[in-house]
Design a protein around this motif. Structure first.
Motif, PDB file in Angstrom:
ATOM      1  N   ASP A   1       0.811  -1.221   0.000  1.00  0.00           N
ATOM      2  CA  ASP A   1       0.000   0.000   0.000  1.00  0.00           C
ATOM      3  C   ASP A   1       0.848   1.277   0.000  1.00  0.00           C
ATOM      4  OD1 ASP A   1       1.017  -0.235   2.546  1.00  0.00           O
ATOM      5  OD2 ASP A   1      -0.878   0.186   3.560  1.00  0.00           O
ATOM      6  N   SER A   2       2.138   1.160  -0.300  1.00  0.00           N
ATOM      7  CA  SER A   2       3.056   2.304  -0.278  1.00  0.00           C
ATOM      8  C   SER A   2       2.767   3.297  -1.397  1.00  0.00           C
ATOM      9  CB  SER A   2       4.506   1.831  -0.456  1.00  0.00           C
ATOM     10  OG  SER A   2       4.917   1.016   0.602  1.00  0.00           O
ATOM     11  N   PHE A   3       3.133   4.556  -1.139  1.00  0.00           N
ATOM     12  CA  PHE A   3       3.260   5.548  -2.195  1.00  0.00           C
ATOM     13  C   PHE A   3       4.714   5.486  -2.620  1.00  0.00           C
ATOM     14  CE2 PHE A   3      -0.588   7.278  -0.343  1.00  0.00           C
ATOM     15  CZ  PHE A   3      -1.282   7.722  -1.461  1.00  0.00           C
ATOM     16  N   VAL A   4       4.957   5.443  -3.931  1.00  0.00           N
ATOM     17  CA  VAL A   4       6.311   5.251  -4.443  1.00  0.00           C
ATOM     18  C   VAL A   4       6.595   6.258  -5.556  1.00  0.00           C
ATOM     19  CG1 VAL A   4       7.901   3.585  -5.484  1.00  0.00           C
ATOM     20  CG2 VAL A   4       6.067   2.775  -4.005  1.00  0.00           C
ATOM     21  N   THR A   5       7.783   6.847  -5.510  1.00  0.00           N
ATOM     22  CA  THR A   5       8.267   7.651  -6.621  1.00  0.00           C
ATOM     23  C   THR A   5       9.422   6.881  -7.232  1.00  0.00           C
ATOM     24  OG1 THR A   5       7.595   9.720  -5.570  1.00  0.00           O
ATOM     25  CG2 THR A   5       9.233   9.884  -7.324  1.00  0.00           C
TER      26      THR A   5
ATOM     27  N   PRO B   1       9.994  11.454 -12.984  1.00  0.00           N
ATOM     28  CA  PRO B   1       9.678  10.156 -12.401  1.00  0.00           C
ATOM     29  C   PRO B   1       8.172  10.012 -12.191  1.00  0.00           C
ATOM     30  CG  PRO B   1      10.628  11.609 -10.741  1.00  0.00           C
ATOM     31  CD  PRO B   1      10.715  12.330 -12.057  1.00  0.00           C
ATOM     32  N   ALA B   2       7.738   8.781 -12.037  1.00  0.00           N
ATOM     33  CA  ALA B   2       6.332   8.481 -11.772  1.00  0.00           C
ATOM     34  C   ALA B   2       6.122   8.372 -10.266  1.00  0.00           C
ATOM     35  CB  ALA B   2       5.943   7.169 -12.440  1.00  0.00           C
TER      36      ALA B   2
ATOM     37  N   MET C   1      11.531  -3.631  -2.496  1.00  0.00           N
ATOM     38  CA  MET C   1      12.604  -2.745  -2.956  1.00  0.00           C
ATOM     39  C   MET C   1      12.680  -1.540  -2.028  1.00  0.00           C
ATOM     40  SD  MET C   1      12.446  -2.842  -7.137  1.00  0.00           S
ATOM     41  CE  MET C   1      13.935  -1.835  -7.295  1.00  0.00           C
ATOM     42  N   ALA C   2      13.867  -0.937  -1.913  1.00  0.00           N
ATOM     43  CA  ALA C   2      14.092   0.164  -0.985  1.00  0.00           C
ATOM     44  C   ALA C   2      14.492   1.440  -1.716  1.00  0.00           C
ATOM     45  CB  ALA C   2      15.183  -0.230   0.004  1.00  0.00           C
ATOM     46  N   ASP C   3      14.402   2.563  -0.983  1.00  0.00           N
ATOM     47  CA  ASP C   3      14.863   3.857  -1.508  1.00  0.00           C
ATOM     48  C   ASP C   3      16.236   3.695  -2.144  1.00  0.00           C
ATOM     49  OD1 ASP C   3      12.675   5.305  -0.606  1.00  0.00           O
ATOM     50  OD2 ASP C   3      13.657   5.981   1.230  1.00  0.00           O
TER      51      ASP C   3
ATOM     52  N   PHE D   1      11.802  -5.145 -17.233  1.00  0.00           N
ATOM     53  CA  PHE D   1      11.262  -4.101 -16.362  1.00  0.00           C
ATOM     54  C   PHE D   1      12.409  -3.544 -15.539  1.00  0.00           C
ATOM     55  CE2 PHE D   1       8.469  -3.271 -12.424  1.00  0.00           C
ATOM     56  CZ  PHE D   1       8.066  -2.035 -12.868  1.00  0.00           C
ATOM     57  N   GLU D   2      12.897  -2.357 -15.907  1.00  0.00           N
ATOM     58  CA  GLU D   2      13.998  -1.710 -15.201  1.00  0.00           C
ATOM     59  C   GLU D   2      13.411  -0.662 -14.263  1.00  0.00           C
ATOM     60  OE1 GLU D   2      18.019   0.930 -16.099  1.00  0.00           O
ATOM     61  OE2 GLU D   2      16.809   0.205 -17.771  1.00  0.00           O
ATOM     62  N   VAL D   3      13.832  -0.679 -13.004  1.00  0.00           N
ATOM     63  CA  VAL D   3      13.250   0.193 -11.978  1.00  0.00           C
ATOM     64  C   VAL D   3      14.360   0.845 -11.158  1.00  0.00           C
ATOM     65  CG1 VAL D   3      11.770   0.262  -9.954  1.00  0.00           C
ATOM     66  CG2 VAL D   3      11.283  -1.366 -11.752  1.00  0.00           C
ATOM     67  N   GLN D   4      14.187   2.148 -10.863  1.00  0.00           N
ATOM     68  CA  GLN D   4      15.029   2.843  -9.897  1.00  0.00           C
ATOM     69  C   GLN D   4      14.080   3.532  -8.920  1.00  0.00           C
ATOM     70  OE1 GLN D   4      17.550   5.936 -11.407  1.00  0.00           O
ATOM     71  NE2 GLN D   4      18.569   6.207  -9.458  1.00  0.00           N
ATOM     72  N   VAL D   5      14.114   3.104  -7.655  1.00  0.00           N
ATOM     73  CA  VAL D   5      13.254   3.660  -6.626  1.00  0.00           C
ATOM     74  C   VAL D   5      13.875   4.965  -6.126  1.00  0.00           C
ATOM     75  CG1 VAL D   5      12.172   3.295  -4.380  1.00  0.00           C
ATOM     76  CG2 VAL D   5      12.473   1.358  -5.950  1.00  0.00           C
ATOM     77  N   ILE D   6      13.067   6.026  -6.137  1.00  0.00           N
ATOM     78  CA  ILE D   6      13.542   7.333  -5.677  1.00  0.00           C
ATOM     79  C   ILE D   6      13.067   7.585  -4.244  1.00  0.00           C
ATOM     80  CG2 ILE D   6      13.375   9.822  -6.080  1.00  0.00           C
ATOM     81  CD1 ILE D   6      13.101   9.058  -9.098  1.00  0.00           C
ATOM     82  N   GLY D   7      11.828   7.214  -3.946  1.00  0.00           N
ATOM     83  CA  GLY D   7      11.311   7.437  -2.601  1.00  0.00           C
ATOM     84  C   GLY D   7      10.149   6.531  -2.301  1.00  0.00           C
ATOM     85  N   VAL D   8      10.007   6.188  -1.016  1.00  0.00           N
ATOM     86  CA  VAL D   8       8.913   5.328  -0.552  1.00  0.00           C
ATOM     87  C   VAL D   8       8.278   5.984   0.666  1.00  0.00           C
ATOM     88  CG1 VAL D   8       8.275   3.041   0.340  1.00  0.00           C
ATOM     89  CG2 VAL D   8      10.171   3.260  -1.284  1.00  0.00           C
TER      90      VAL D   8
END
Length: 143
Positions: free
Chosen positions: A8-12, A33-34, A54-56, A135-142
């Motif tokens: 249920d996280s908000f993710v950037t 970013p999305a 996945m983490a920040d 599917f390439e992903v880079q997590v910016i913020g959680v």
């Protein structure tokens, strides 16, 4: 410890989805970013599952076979539709999308594959069905 993505996280994040044939489906790395809320339907459930845990700051690339992504193509989802059953103003040009409303109120979209004088062949498979995806992903913020 960095915040981790939960159901249920908000993710950037930045992400890129590419088919094995090189077709780039979406790419936010070259743009903004999305930001999305997990579980809200903004991203396909299969892709959301890849993000859980996945983490920040984390970056990874996940390879997904058709059965893990949008499924295999199903020939039973290709139908010849009589022209009289097409919605008003529907285009019969190959590649056009037609939206149908079932008697239950559900909406279905299909792509026109071909047409003749009396019918239109409509493919109701997801456009990415049968494709292997990266599917390439880079997590910016959680949050």
């Amino acid at each position: 410890m960095a915040a981790q993505i939960k159901a249920d996280s908000f993710v950037t994040l930045h992400y890129r989805l590419t088919a094995s044939d090189g077709q780039q489906i979406v790419n936010t790395f070259d743009d903004s970013p999305a930001t999305l809320q997990m579980g809200s339907g903004q991203l396909a459930p299969t892709l959301e599952e890849c993000l859980i845990g996945m983490a920040d700051g984390e970056r990874r690339t996940i390879e997904l076979g058709p059965e893990q992504a949008f499924g295999q193509r199903n020939n039973d989802l290709i139908h010849r539709v009589p022209r009289g059953e097409l919605p008003p103003n529907a285009s019969d040009a190959p590649g056009s999308q037609i939206d149908f409303t079932a008697p239950t109120g559900e909406c279905f979209s299909g792509l026109v594959r071909d047409a003749d004088e009396t019918t239109v062949t409509v493919d109701f498979n997801h456009p990415l069905a049968g494709k292997q995806l990266s599917f390439e992903v880079q997590v910016i913020g959680v949050l």
